[in-house]
Enzyme design. Structure first.
Site, PDB file in Angstrom:
ATOM      1  N   LYS A  71      44.224  29.702  38.652  1.00  0.00           N
ATOM      2  CA  LYS A  71      44.624  29.422  40.048  1.00  0.00           C
ATOM      3  C   LYS A  71      43.415  29.001  40.881  1.00  0.00           C
ATOM      4  O   LYS A  71      43.457  28.013  41.594  1.00  0.00           O
ATOM      5  CB  LYS A  71      45.272  30.661  40.707  1.00  0.00           C
ATOM      6  CG  LYS A  71      46.519  31.170  40.012  1.00  0.00           C
ATOM      7  CD  LYS A  71      47.161  32.317  40.771  1.00  0.00           C
ATOM      8  CE  LYS A  71      46.343  33.597  40.831  1.00  0.00           C
ATOM      9  NZ  LYS A  71      46.098  34.233  39.513  1.00  0.00           N
TER      10      LYS A  71
ATOM     11  N   ARG B 179      35.082  35.797  31.279  1.00  0.00           N
ATOM     12  CA  ARG B 179      34.534  35.710  32.640  1.00  0.00           C
ATOM     13  C   ARG B 179      33.782  36.990  33.012  1.00  0.00           C
ATOM     14  O   ARG B 179      32.808  36.939  33.759  1.00  0.00           O
ATOM     15  CB  ARG B 179      35.672  35.456  33.639  1.00  0.00           C
ATOM     16  CG  ARG B 179      35.148  35.183  35.042  1.00  0.00           C
ATOM     17  CD  ARG B 179      36.245  34.861  36.010  1.00  0.00           C
ATOM     18  NE  ARG B 179      37.072  36.022  36.276  1.00  0.00           N
ATOM     19  CZ  ARG B 179      38.170  35.999  37.035  1.00  0.00           C
ATOM     20  NH1 ARG B 179      38.569  34.871  37.569  1.00  0.00           N
ATOM     21  NH2 ARG B 179      38.871  37.097  37.236  1.00  0.00           N
TER      22      ARG B 179
ATOM     23  N   ARG C 236      46.556  44.665  36.003  1.00  0.00           N
ATOM     24  CA  ARG C 236      46.840  43.477  36.832  1.00  0.00           C
ATOM     25  C   ARG C 236      48.015  42.697  36.239  1.00  0.00           C
ATOM     26  O   ARG C 236      48.874  42.198  36.960  1.00  0.00           O
ATOM     27  CB  ARG C 236      45.603  42.581  36.912  1.00  0.00           C
ATOM     28  CG  ARG C 236      44.563  43.126  37.894  1.00  0.00           C
ATOM     29  CD  ARG C 236      43.174  42.613  37.586  1.00  0.00           C
ATOM     30  NE  ARG C 236      42.985  41.197  37.757  1.00  0.00           N
ATOM     31  CZ  ARG C 236      41.962  40.513  37.219  1.00  0.00           C
ATOM     32  NH1 ARG C 236      41.042  41.141  36.491  1.00  0.00           N
ATOM     33  NH2 ARG C 236      41.850  39.216  37.429  1.00  0.00           N
TER      34      ARG C 236
HETATM   35  P1  AP5 Z   1      40.465  31.417  37.346  1.00  0.00           P
HETATM   36  O1  AP5 Z   1      40.563  30.035  37.886  1.00  0.00           O
HETATM   37  O2  AP5 Z   1      39.483  32.337  37.961  1.00  0.00           O
HETATM   38  O3  AP5 Z   1      41.917  32.107  37.293  1.00  0.00           O
HETATM   39  P2  AP5 Z   1      42.726  32.846  38.423  1.00  0.00           P
HETATM   40  O4  AP5 Z   1      44.159  32.574  38.150  1.00  0.00           O
HETATM   41  O5  AP5 Z   1      42.182  32.504  39.762  1.00  0.00           O
HETATM   42  O6  AP5 Z   1      42.380  34.350  38.005  1.00  0.00           O
HETATM   43  P3  AP5 Z   1      42.023  35.608  38.914  1.00  0.00           P
HETATM   44  O7  AP5 Z   1      41.424  36.607  37.993  1.00  0.00           O
HETATM   45  O8  AP5 Z   1      41.251  35.228  40.115  1.00  0.00           O
HETATM   46  O9  AP5 Z   1      43.482  36.035  39.331  1.00  0.00           O
HETATM   47  P4  AP5 Z   1      43.997  37.308  40.008  1.00  0.00           P
HETATM   48  O10 AP5 Z   1      45.316  36.875  40.477  1.00  0.00           O
HETATM   49  O11 AP5 Z   1      43.969  38.487  39.105  1.00  0.00           O
HETATM   50  O12 AP5 Z   1      42.895  37.628  41.106  1.00  0.00           O
HETATM   51  P5  AP5 Z   1      42.829  37.460  42.689  1.00  0.00           P
HETATM   52  O13 AP5 Z   1      41.424  37.205  43.034  1.00  0.00           O
HETATM   53  O14 AP5 Z   1      43.870  36.556  43.195  1.00  0.00           O
HETATM   54  O15 AP5 Z   1      40.197  31.299  35.766  1.00  0.00           O
HETATM   55  C1  AP5 Z   1      39.940  32.453  34.997  1.00  0.00           C
HETATM   56  C2  AP5 Z   1      38.836  32.150  33.975  1.00  0.00           C
HETATM   57  O16 AP5 Z   1      39.324  31.183  33.049  1.00  0.00           O
HETATM   58  C3  AP5 Z   1      37.573  31.546  34.612  1.00  0.00           C
HETATM   59  O17 AP5 Z   1      36.447  32.016  33.934  1.00  0.00           O
HETATM   60  C4  AP5 Z   1      37.768  30.023  34.404  1.00  0.00           C
HETATM   61  O18 AP5 Z   1      36.551  29.347  34.316  1.00  0.00           O
HETATM   62  C5  AP5 Z   1      38.531  30.001  33.093  1.00  0.00           C
HETATM   63  N1  AP5 Z   1      39.485  28.874  33.010  1.00  0.00           N
HETATM   64  C6  AP5 Z   1      40.312  28.423  33.997  1.00  0.00           C
HETATM   65  N2  AP5 Z   1      41.061  27.395  33.555  1.00  0.00           N
HETATM   66  C7  AP5 Z   1      40.712  27.198  32.254  1.00  0.00           C
HETATM   67  C8  AP5 Z   1      41.134  26.271  31.244  1.00  0.00           C
HETATM   68  N3  AP5 Z   1      42.089  25.348  31.477  1.00  0.00           N
HETATM   69  N4  AP5 Z   1      40.574  26.373  30.022  1.00  0.00           N
HETATM   70  C9  AP5 Z   1      39.623  27.313  29.767  1.00  0.00           C
HETATM   71  N5  AP5 Z   1      39.155  28.209  30.683  1.00  0.00           N
HETATM   72  C10 AP5 Z   1      39.700  28.147  31.910  1.00  0.00           C
HETATM   73  O19 AP5 Z   1      43.215  38.953  43.181  1.00  0.00           O
HETATM   74  C11 AP5 Z   1      42.360  40.043  42.903  1.00  0.00           C
HETATM   75  C12 AP5 Z   1      42.927  41.309  43.517  1.00  0.00           C
HETATM   76  O20 AP5 Z   1      42.973  41.181  44.951  1.00  0.00           O
HETATM   77  C13 AP5 Z   1      44.357  41.680  43.123  1.00  0.00           C
HETATM   78  O21 AP5 Z   1      44.420  42.374  41.891  1.00  0.00           O
HETATM   79  C14 AP5 Z   1      44.774  42.560  44.304  1.00  0.00           C
HETATM   80  O22 AP5 Z   1      44.195  43.837  44.211  1.00  0.00           O
HETATM   81  C15 AP5 Z   1      44.120  41.833  45.490  1.00  0.00           C
HETATM   82  N6  AP5 Z   1      45.014  40.807  46.089  1.00  0.00           N
HETATM   83  C16 AP5 Z   1      44.786  39.469  46.128  1.00  0.00           C
HETATM   84  N7  AP5 Z   1      45.811  38.853  46.723  1.00  0.00           N
HETATM   85  C17 AP5 Z   1      46.709  39.805  47.064  1.00  0.00           C
HETATM   86  C18 AP5 Z   1      47.984  39.774  47.682  1.00  0.00           C
HETATM   87  N8  AP5 Z   1      48.543  38.616  48.072  1.00  0.00           N
HETATM   88  N9  AP5 Z   1      48.625  40.940  47.866  1.00  0.00           N
HETATM   89  C19 AP5 Z   1      48.075  42.123  47.506  1.00  0.00           C
HETATM   90  N10 AP5 Z   1      46.868  42.222  46.901  1.00  0.00           N
HETATM   91  C20 AP5 Z   1      46.190  41.060  46.679  1.00  0.00           C
HETATM   92 MG    MG Z   2      41.245  33.593  41.269  1.00  0.00          MG
END
Ligand code: AP5
Ligand code: MG
Length: 196
Positions: free
Chosen positions: A17, A131, A148
């Site tokens: 994402k 990562r 998660r």
């Molecule tokens: P990346 O692009 O970082 O993936 P992502 O989907 O952004 O993963 P996140 O870990 O950020 O998702 P998340 O939903 O758990 O975390 P968030 O920060 O939103 O890619 C992942 C890895 O893969 C990277 O190393 C990248 O380089 C690699 N990659 C990407 N594409 C690739 C490809 N095609 N091929 C190979 N490698 C690839 O949320 C974190 C926390 O915040 C939550 O757990 C919660 O506690 C809180 N939070 C956030 N939003 C809310 C909400 N709306 N409500 C309540 N709590 C919330």
């Molecule tokens: Mg992310």
């Protein structure tokens, strides 16, 4: 007039994402709003919101809706986003999706793309563990990653159905190389219906 986009990047943890949102944000010149990144910054700055969020984020639980809703009221201020936005990590519950709809209805607007990056559980775990070595995010350890994923399945997946029923959902196979996924994501945006 420049085409506007109000888009949601949807998918499990590690789906890509953040990675794809950054590319699309540069391409379309619209802000990339990542709730996870905002929360991590608040935590790093030890603000009130950061202190409140810390225990949820570190366990892989969702931060309470009322905190997120307050945050998004500020982030989606239309004066800062005249050409729209791309949301990464929001909405993640049905009440968050309903809040977003109410806010947009008041502005005569609506979400015009909800893009689902479809990636298998085994591949997202592999990506996130990789990562962990590179970035050291506090929630990238095996136990928290599993939580998660479970939270995603139980609390966030209903949001996918919600946008499916609205007819704005587009699914892209997010398991391929970064460039292949980007090409499909861009194509989906090019074909998206114009927003209200
Ligand atoms: P990346 O692009 O970082 O993936 P992502 O989907 O952004 O993963 P996140 O870990 O950020 O998702 P998340 O939903 O758990 O975390 P968030 O920060 O939103 O890619 C992942 C890895 O893969 C990277 O190393 C990248 O380089 C690699 N990659 C990407 N594409 C690739 C490809 N095609 N091929 C190979 N490698 C690839 O949320 C974190 C926390 O915040 C939550 O757990 C919660 O506690 C809180 N939070 C956030 N939003 C809310 C909400 N709306 N409500 C309540 N709590 C919330
Ligand atoms: Mg992310």
């Amino acid at each position: 007039m420049k085409k506007q986009f109000r888009a949601i990047m949807f998918g499990p943890p590690g789906a890509g994402k953040g990675t794809q949102s950054k590319v699309i944000s540069d391409w379309l010149q619209i802000p990339h709003i990542s709730t996870g990144a905002i929360l991590r910054q608040e935590m790093a700055d030890s603000t009130e919101m950061g202190k409140l969020a810390q225990e949820f984020v570190n366990k892989g639980e969702l931060v309470p809706d009322k905190v997120l809703i307050g945050m998004m009221k500020t982030s989606l201020d239309t004066s800062k986003c005249p050409h729209g936005w791309i949301l990464d990590g929001f909405p993640r519950t049905l009440p968050q999706a309903q809040f977003l709809d109410t806010l947009l209805t008041d502005l005569d607007q609506e979400v015009n793309v909800a893009l689902f990056l479809n990636v298998s559980t085994s591949l997202v775990v592999e990506r996130l563990l990789k990562r962990a070595d590179l970035e050291g995010r506090a929630d990238d350890n095996e136990e928290t990653i599993r939580n998660r994923l479970s939270v995603y399945e139980h609390q966030t997946l209903p949001v996918l159905k919600y946008y499916g029923e609205k007819g704005v959902l587009i699914t892209v196979d997010g398991s391929r190389s970064l460039d292949e996924v980007t090409n499909d994501v861009k194509e989906a945006f090019e074909k998206a219906p114009p927003p209200l």
